[in-house]
Every structure is written in C-alpha cells, then in structure tokens.
Design a protein around this motif. Structure first.
Motif, PDB file in Angstrom:
ATOM      1  N   THR A  79       0.825  -1.211   0.000  1.00  0.00           N
ATOM      2  CA  THR A  79       0.000   0.000   0.000  1.00  0.00           C
ATOM      3  C   THR A  79       0.860   1.263   0.000  1.00  0.00           C
ATOM      4  OG1 THR A  79      -0.139  -0.115   2.425  1.00  0.00           O
ATOM      5  CG2 THR A  79      -1.928  -1.143   1.172  1.00  0.00           C
ATOM      6  N   SER A  80       2.081   1.150  -0.530  1.00  0.00           N
ATOM      7  CA  SER A  80       3.015   2.278  -0.535  1.00  0.00           C
ATOM      8  C   SER A  80       2.697   3.251  -1.666  1.00  0.00           C
ATOM      9  CB  SER A  80       4.441   1.761  -0.694  1.00  0.00           C
ATOM     10  OG  SER A  80       4.589   1.121  -1.949  1.00  0.00           O
ATOM     11  N   GLY A  81       3.523   4.300  -1.756  1.00  0.00           N
ATOM     12  CA  GLY A  81       3.334   5.290  -2.804  1.00  0.00           C
ATOM     13  C   GLY A  81       3.469   4.707  -4.200  1.00  0.00           C
ATOM     14  N   ILE A  82       4.369   3.732  -4.383  1.00  0.00           N
ATOM     15  CA  ILE A  82       4.546   3.138  -5.715  1.00  0.00           C
ATOM     16  C   ILE A  82       3.311   2.344  -6.108  1.00  0.00           C
ATOM     17  CG2 ILE A  82       5.687   1.015  -4.946  1.00  0.00           C
ATOM     18  CD1 ILE A  82       6.606   3.129  -8.055  1.00  0.00           C
ATOM     19  N   ALA A  83       2.640   1.716  -5.131  1.00  0.00           N
ATOM     20  CA  ALA A  83       1.403   1.000  -5.422  1.00  0.00           C
ATOM     21  C   ALA A  83       0.313   1.981  -5.855  1.00  0.00           C
ATOM     22  CB  ALA A  83       0.958   0.200  -4.207  1.00  0.00           C
ATOM     23  N   ARG A  84       0.271   3.129  -5.213  1.00  0.00           N
ATOM     24  CA  ARG A  84      -0.712   4.149  -5.598  1.00  0.00           C
ATOM     25  C   ARG A  84      -0.445   4.663  -7.010  1.00  0.00           C
ATOM     26  NH1 ARG A  84      -3.694   6.016  -1.268  1.00  0.00           N
ATOM     27  NH2 ARG A  84      -3.016   5.178   0.761  1.00  0.00           N
ATOM     28  N   ARG A  85       0.821   4.833  -7.339  1.00  0.00           N
ATOM     29  CA  ARG A  85       1.156   5.287  -8.687  1.00  0.00           C
ATOM     30  C   ARG A  85       0.796   4.225  -9.723  1.00  0.00           C
ATOM     31  NH1 ARG A  85       3.776   9.158 -11.437  1.00  0.00           N
ATOM     32  NH2 ARG A  85       5.113   8.597 -13.200  1.00  0.00           N
ATOM     33  N   PHE A  86       1.006   2.962  -9.368  1.00  0.00           N
ATOM     34  CA  PHE A  86       0.623   1.874 -10.267  1.00  0.00           C
ATOM     35  C   PHE A  86      -0.887   1.894 -10.507  1.00  0.00           C
ATOM     36  CE2 PHE A  86      -1.036  -2.457 -10.724  1.00  0.00           C
ATOM     37  CZ  PHE A  86      -0.411  -2.840 -11.904  1.00  0.00           C
ATOM     38  N   LEU A  87      -1.654   2.090  -9.447  1.00  0.00           N
ATOM     39  CA  LEU A  87      -3.106   2.090  -9.589  1.00  0.00           C
ATOM     40  C   LEU A  87      -3.589   3.310 -10.358  1.00  0.00           C
ATOM     41  CD1 LEU A  87      -4.169   0.656  -6.134  1.00  0.00           C
ATOM     42  CD2 LEU A  87      -4.298  -0.443  -8.375  1.00  0.00           C
ATOM     43  N   ASP A  88      -2.851   4.398 -10.296  1.00  0.00           N
ATOM     44  CA  ASP A  88      -3.167   5.556 -11.137  1.00  0.00           C
ATOM     45  C   ASP A  88      -3.006   5.189 -12.613  1.00  0.00           C
ATOM     46  OD1 ASP A  88      -3.536   8.549 -11.606  1.00  0.00           O
ATOM     47  OD2 ASP A  88      -1.546   8.241 -12.473  1.00  0.00           O
ATOM     48  N   ALA A  89      -1.939   4.439 -12.926  1.00  0.00           N
ATOM     49  CA  ALA A  89      -1.744   3.968 -14.304  1.00  0.00           C
ATOM     50  C   ALA A  89      -2.826   2.977 -14.688  1.00  0.00           C
ATOM     51  CB  ALA A  89      -0.360   3.337 -14.443  1.00  0.00           C
ATOM     52  N   LEU A  90      -3.174   2.091 -13.770  1.00  0.00           N
ATOM     53  CA  LEU A  90      -4.189   1.079 -14.039  1.00  0.00           C
ATOM     54  C   LEU A  90      -5.546   1.713 -14.330  1.00  0.00           C
ATOM     55  CD1 LEU A  90      -5.061  -1.910 -14.089  1.00  0.00           C
ATOM     56  CD2 LEU A  90      -5.294  -1.797 -11.605  1.00  0.00           C
ATOM     57  N   ALA A  91      -5.858   2.795 -13.626  1.00  0.00           N
ATOM     58  CA  ALA A  91      -7.151   3.456 -13.805  1.00  0.00           C
ATOM     59  C   ALA A  91      -7.323   4.010 -15.215  1.00  0.00           C
ATOM     60  CB  ALA A  91      -7.310   4.583 -12.783  1.00  0.00           C
ATOM     61  N   GLY A  92      -6.209   4.353 -15.858  1.00  0.00           N
ATOM     62  CA  GLY A  92      -6.288   4.909 -17.204  1.00  0.00           C
ATOM     63  C   GLY A  92      -6.015   3.902 -18.301  1.00  0.00           C
ATOM     64  N   TYR A  93      -5.913   2.621 -17.950  1.00  0.00           N
ATOM     65  CA  TYR A  93      -5.593   1.577 -18.934  1.00  0.00           C
ATOM     66  C   TYR A  93      -6.814   0.688 -19.151  1.00  0.00           C
ATOM     67  CZ  TYR A  93      -3.349  -2.479 -21.066  1.00  0.00           C
ATOM     68  OH  TYR A  93      -3.021  -3.511 -21.914  1.00  0.00           O
TER      69      TYR A  93
END
Length: 356
Positions: A14-28
C-alpha cells in the motif's frame, strides 16, 4: 486467458509506488482493479475501496485462491517479493513484481522457473525499460557504430538519509529486507545496461557503505550501501554505472560509438535525445563533434502504464508480448547476477544469500 479480456489485478503493498501503479491502471483499458492484500484487513479494505476495488484480503492464501483475481502486482519489501510471487504463481496467478524482482538471482530464477511450469507470466515492474524513451535508445544504438564506452548514472538525495544518520532503522536501508541504494536506485542503471549489452565478462565495483542502526556487531547484515560505481567489462567496450541516495547526479547518459555519440537525459525516463556524429579533423586539442540531430520521444506522464500494457498483453496470450516477457525475464536475471557480484565485493549481504 483470451485476448481482449480485462485482466483483473490485485495488489500486495500500500506504498506510494502501489498508488502510482493504480493511477496507471485506472487509465488503462486492458485491466481492472480487483482489490488489495494487507496483513491488516482494515487497511486492505480502505486501500481497495479508495482505488475502486471490491476485494480485500488479510490472508495470502485467500488472495491466491480467489477466482476473481487473474494477476497480482507485488510492491512489498524486496525480501518477500520471491516468496509472495511463488505463492501466487503456484496458485496459477500471473505476477508483476516491483523492482527489485527478488533479493538475488537464485530467488528470481526459482520464480521464473515456477511460472514457466504453471504457464503463467512473471515479469518485473521495471518501468524505465518499457518506455518509448528506452525503445528510442535501442532503435538509435545501431546508428552509433561499435559502442566502446557508455556512462549511465542515477543519484538523488533521499529525505530519509537524515533519519538514517540520526540512528533510525529504515526499510530502504535494511539488508534484512534486501534494501540499499543498489537495489532501490542503482538497479535503474544496471537493467538498461543488461538490456542493451547483455551480461558482462567482468564486474568491478566500489560502494559507499555504512553500518545499519541497531544491527548487532558481528551480524552479516550490518553493512548497507549508500552509493556506488560499477565498471562492466565486455572486452570490446566498457560500461560505467554510478548511483546513490546521498548526492544528486545531474549529468546526462552517454553511449559512445565509433560513428556517433548518443546523449540523453534521465535514465529512468529517457528524453531530450541528441546524436552527435564523429568527424575527423586531424589533431585537435579537445573533442570536436560533427553534425548533431535530435530524436523525438514522448513518454506518458505516468510511465508505469507501459510496463502494465506489456504485462497484460502477455497475460492475454499475445505471442509477441510473451516472447518479450521472456526477454525481460533474462534482463532481470542478468541484472540480479551483476548486483549479487557487486554486493559480494562490498560485503553487503541479505538473508536470502544464506539460504540453500
């Protein structure tokens, strides 16, 4: 899985990198978020809900057995990447594992071998080598002639260094968690070198190290690296890598060939490309370049979408993507082999190094 299927991805971490990944996932469009795993079920539920997931797990076994999850993105501490990936793979889940993929090459090979046996995709989430910028490096390389020298560096002062110096024990600087500047930031230099030039014949390194706060005297896990330089020997070329978390590297990367030199900014997201041709002007009192041209590159704002797309296409059975996933796996293994040698030269050990 069939092509066109939306890959249902759960997350570990649940770190910052996971949040950034989910930001990418939301737009894919090719994938959707299933839910989160955490040892704390409340945290898993909150994280999942925050990012649009519907599932939450505090048991890795429950995550692995869920029929509503196709793949798992793992962004936990490095030391548990391999064990968590193996659990998922043995359950038939595809895995996208944050860098560093494992603590050492032996662990990584175990995961890749298991994935091959299970018929699932295992890939490292090493974002930089999946970007259009890195693809431009690969495509420009033949224009340089025989590459003889290369310099690639990445260093930035971390806000955590003051806490380390104050005696605080931090995950990123903890060998028991497979931490250190090499695994966290030096890997951004090692992996492009392996992708471009493959395995070297020699590895020489010098690391800046310190003692880990609170680690007992005589412990094999008392030394951690803060910065360093690596020289990779190939016989026909020499590649120099530098990295660190205690200084800022502002120099560009250079690949120097007999015909031209490629210069670009930011090894983590290559851009601002310049190709400077060699010109023979006889004896000069300095290096004199010839014609210069630029190479246009556009990287997405959140470049994690590039690795996500490559992973999902392989999961969905695209033949080219599957072949590329095999290539990326070899880059991961070669990189960890180099990093294992670098750490051994500096006396930086992880618990996984002592496991049979």
């Amino acid at each position: 899985m069939t092509q066109g299927h939306k890959v249902r991805i759960a997350t570990i971490g649940t770190s910052g990198i996971a949040r950034r990944f989910l930001d990418a996932l939301a737009g894919y469009e090719g994938a959707t978020y299933a839910g989160a795993y955490s040892r704390d079920l409340g945290r898993a539920r909150a994280f999942s809900s925050e990012h649009g997931g519907t599932l939450a797990f505090d048991s890795l076994d429950d995550l692995c057995s869920s029929p509503e999850v196709d793949a798992v993105y793992i962004s936990s501490p490095n030391a548990v990447h391999a064990s968590q990936a193996l659990a998922c793979v043995h359950a038939g889940k595809h895995v996208l594992v944050e860098k560093a993929f494992a603590s050492n090459a032996r662990e990584a090979k175990r995961v890749f071998d298991a994935a091959a046996e299970q018929g699932v995709v295992a890939m490292e989430a090493m974002r930089s080598i999946h970007t259009p910028g890195f693809r431009a490096v690969v495509e420009t390389l033949p224009q340089l002639g025989e590459v003889r020298l290369a310099q690639m560096g990445f260093a930035k002062v971390t806000s955590r260094i003051s806490r380390l110096r104050a005696g605080e024990r931090l995950n990123v600087f903890d060998p028991r968690l497979a931490g250190g500047s090499l695994m966290d930031i030096g890997i951004y230099c090692v992996e492009p070198a392996m992708a471009l030039f493959e395995r070297p014949s020699t590895v020489s390194a010098s690391l800046v190290t310190t003692q880990v706060p609170g680690e007992p005297a005589g412990s094999p896990y008392r030394t951690v690296d803060l910065a360093g330089a690596i020289l990779l020997g190939y016989g026909d070329k020499a590649v120099t890598l530098s990295f660190g978390k205690v200084s800022d590297d502002l120099a560009p990367c250079q690949l120097e060939g007999e015909k031209a030199t490629l210069i670009y900014q930011d090894i983590t997201k290559p851009h601002d490309f310049r190709v400077v041709e060699h010109v023979d002007r006889g004896m000069t009192w300095g290096t004199v370049g010839g014609n210069e041209r630029t190479v246009a590159v556009e990287n997405p704002e959140n470049d994690m979408v590039c690795e996500l797309a490559d992973f999902c296409e392989a999961v969905n059975g695209d033949a080219v993507a599957i072949e590329q996933a095999g290539m990326w796996a070899d880059v991961t293994l070669a990189s960890l082999e180099v990093m294992d040698k670098v750490r051994a030269q500096a006396g930086v050990r992880f618990p996984a190094d002592d496991e049979a």
